[in-house]
Design a protein around this motif. Structure first.
Motif, mmCIF file in Angstrom:
data_model
loop_
_atom_site.group_PDB
_atom_site.id
_atom_site.type_symbol
_atom_site.label_atom_id
_atom_site.label_comp_id
_atom_site.label_asym_id
_atom_site.label_seq_id
_atom_site.Cartn_x
_atom_site.Cartn_y
_atom_site.Cartn_z
ATOM 1 N N VAL A 234 0.809 -1.329 0.116
ATOM 2 C CA VAL A 234 -0.029 -0.420 -0.080
ATOM 3 C C VAL A 234 0.617 1.512 0.158
ATOM 4 N N GLY A 235 0.160 2.379 -0.615
ATOM 5 C CA GLY A 235 1.354 3.405 -1.045
ATOM 6 C C GLY A 235 1.201 3.861 0.541
ATOM 7 N N ALA A 236 2.657 4.907 0.672
ATOM 8 C CA ALA A 236 2.824 5.648 1.839
ATOM 9 C C ALA A 236 1.650 6.715 2.169
ATOM 10 N N LYS A 237 0.997 7.509 1.304
ATOM 11 C CA LYS A 237 -0.576 8.703 0.852
ATOM 12 C C LYS A 237 -1.273 7.284 1.647
ATOM 13 N N SER A 238 -1.862 6.256 0.777
ATOM 14 C CA SER A 238 -3.076 5.408 1.561
ATOM 15 C C SER A 238 -2.829 4.884 2.572
ATOM 16 N N ARG A 239 -1.635 4.147 3.430
ATOM 17 C CA ARG A 239 -1.260 3.599 4.415
ATOM 18 C C ARG A 239 -1.686 5.056 5.647
ATOM 19 N N PHE A 240 -1.284 5.968 5.414
ATOM 20 C CA PHE A 240 -1.367 6.899 6.871
ATOM 21 C C PHE A 240 -2.492 7.953 6.402
ATOM 22 N N ARG A 241 -3.521 7.450 5.395
ATOM 23 C CA ARG A 241 -4.872 7.936 5.525
ATOM 24 C C ARG A 241 -5.503 7.113 6.473
ATOM 25 N N TYR A 243 -4.287 4.175 8.767
ATOM 26 C CA TYR A 243 -4.081 3.917 9.610
ATOM 27 C C TYR A 243 -4.366 4.433 11.030
ATOM 28 N N VAL A 244 -3.706 6.383 10.776
ATOM 29 C CA VAL A 244 -3.163 7.186 11.584
ATOM 30 C C VAL A 244 -4.294 7.634 12.545
ATOM 31 N N ASN A 245 -3.534 7.054 13.800
ATOM 32 C CA ASN A 245 -4.453 7.355 15.193
ATOM 33 C C ASN A 245 -5.502 6.376 15.658
ATOM 34 N N LEU A 246 -5.660 5.172 14.525
ATOM 35 C CA LEU A 246 -6.143 4.174 14.971
ATOM 36 C C LEU A 246 -7.022 4.172 17.050
ATOM 37 N N GLU A 247 -5.778 3.679 17.097
ATOM 38 C CA GLU A 247 -5.679 3.702 18.352
ATOM 39 C C GLU A 247 -6.819 4.381 19.268
ATOM 40 N N ARG A 248 -6.614 5.597 18.631
ATOM 41 C CA ARG A 248 -7.378 6.889 19.580
ATOM 42 C C ARG A 248 -8.997 7.287 19.365
#
Length: 273
Positions: A234-241, A243-248
Motif C-alpha cells: 500500500v502506498g505511503a499516502k494511502s497507508r497514512f490516511r 492507519y493514522v491514530n486508529l488507537e485513539r
C-alpha cells in the motif's frame, strides 16, 4: 451519527492493492468491530444510521439484525463498494436496487437512505440521485462539499438540499465549516483521527451554534480496530490516511457521545418516528 459498514479490505484506497475476487478469503473483522460500536452507542444512549454494504449484510445477517434491534436505522451503502462514478446508470440502478431489497429482507424494515462509496456522487453524475429515487430511497448522504483528490463537490450547499429540485431526492452532505471562503471537513473520517479532538468538537459546535444546523458525522468499523491486518504494497499516502491514530478512535467516539446529542438520519431529516 452515521457508520459506513464495510471491512478494512474494501476501502477504495486499497482497491489497487487488494483484488476484489480475494475478499471472500480474507479475514473479516467487521462483526466484532460493529459489536464494539453498538456497545459504545448504547452506553451513550445514542441511536445512529448504519450505511451497510449488501456484501457484508449477506454474510453477517445476525449482525444486521442486532443493529436494527438496537434501535438504529439500517441504510444502504450499495452492494459491493463500487464508486457510483465508476458505474453506468444501469449498473448503478442494479446495485442500489439489489442492496435495498437485501437489507430490507434481512433487517425487516424499509430502507430509506443511501450513501455512495467514497462520496462518489457529484457534478458529473447527479443522475444517480434520480435513480435512487426511482429505486424507492428518500434521501442520500453522498455529496461532500469539499475539494479532495478522490471525491468532492466544493460548490454544493453545505446543508440538506434538493439537487434535482423539490420533487427529487433529499441530499444531506457531510458536515463542513466555512473559513476564509473555503469549506473544511468537519464530519469524520481521517480528518477526525488526524486533528486534535478539541478542534473537531469546536467545528461541530460552530455548525450547531453559528449555522444552527445538525452536524453529520461518519466513521467506519475498521477505524476502531488498530489490530487489523495491514496489506502489503500500500502506498505511503494511502497507508497514512488509513492507519493514522486508529488507537485513539474508540475513545474519541465515546467522547462525541457525551459532548453532543445524536440521532438517526431518518428521524432528523425525514421526521420519522
Amino acid at each position: 451519527m452515521t457508520i459506513d459498514v464495510e471491512d478494512y479490505f474494501q476501502v477504495s484506497a486499497f482497491a489497487p492493492y487488494i483484488d476484489r475476487d480475494s475478499w471472500p478469503n480474507l479475514e473479516c473483522r467487521v462483526e466484532a468491530n460493529i459489536d464494539r460500536i453498538l456497545a459504545i452507542l448504547a452506553a451513550g444512549n445514542v441511536h445512529a444510521t448504519f450505511f451497510t454494504l449488501g456484501w457484508i449484510a449477506e454474510r453477517y445477517p445476525a449482525m444486521v439484525r442486532r443493529i436494527v434491534a438496537g434501535g438504529h436505522e439500517l441504510a444502504s451503502h450499495g452492494y459491493g463498494h463500487l464508486r457510483a462514478s465508476d458505474q453506468s446508470r444501469a449498473e448503478f440502478a442494479d446495485d442500489v436496487t439489489r442492496s435495498k431489497a437485501l437489507l430490507e429482507d434481512i433487517g425487516g424494515n424499509e430502507v430509506l437512505g443511501y450513501r455512495a462509496p467514497s462520496f462518489s456522487i457529484g457534478t458529473g453524475n447527479l443522475w444517480a440521485l434520480d435513480v435512487l429515487k426511482e429505486a424507492g430511497y428518500r434521501y442520500s448522504s453522498s455529496i461532500y462539499p469539499i475539494k479532495h483528490d478522490h471525491y468532492g463537490m466544493p460548490d454544493a450547499p453545505r446543508f440538506a438540499f434538493y439537487p434535482n429540485g423539490p420533487d427529487g431526492l433529499l441530499e444531506v452532505p457531510i458536515t463542513t465549516v466555512q473559513l476564509m471562503g473555503r469549506n473544511l471537513p468537519a464530519g469524520g473520517g481521517g480528518y477526525f483521527r488526524l486533528l486534535p479532538y478539541a478542534l473537531s468538537r469546536w467545528m461541530m459546535k460552530q455548525v450547531n451554534q453559528a449555522d444552527r444546523q445538525p452536524a453529520i458525522f461518519y466513521f467506519h468499523p475498521w477505524e476502531v480496530d488498530p489490530g487489523q491486518p495491514r496489506p502489503e504494497g500500500v502506498g505511503a499516502k494511502s497507508r497514512f490516511r488509513h492507519y493514522v491514530n486508529l488507537e485513539r478512535m474508540e475513545a474519541r467516539i465515546g467522547a462525541l457521545t457525551r459532548d453532543f446529542a445524536w440521532d438517526r438520519m431518518d428521524r432528523i431529516f425525514l421526521g420519522k418516528q
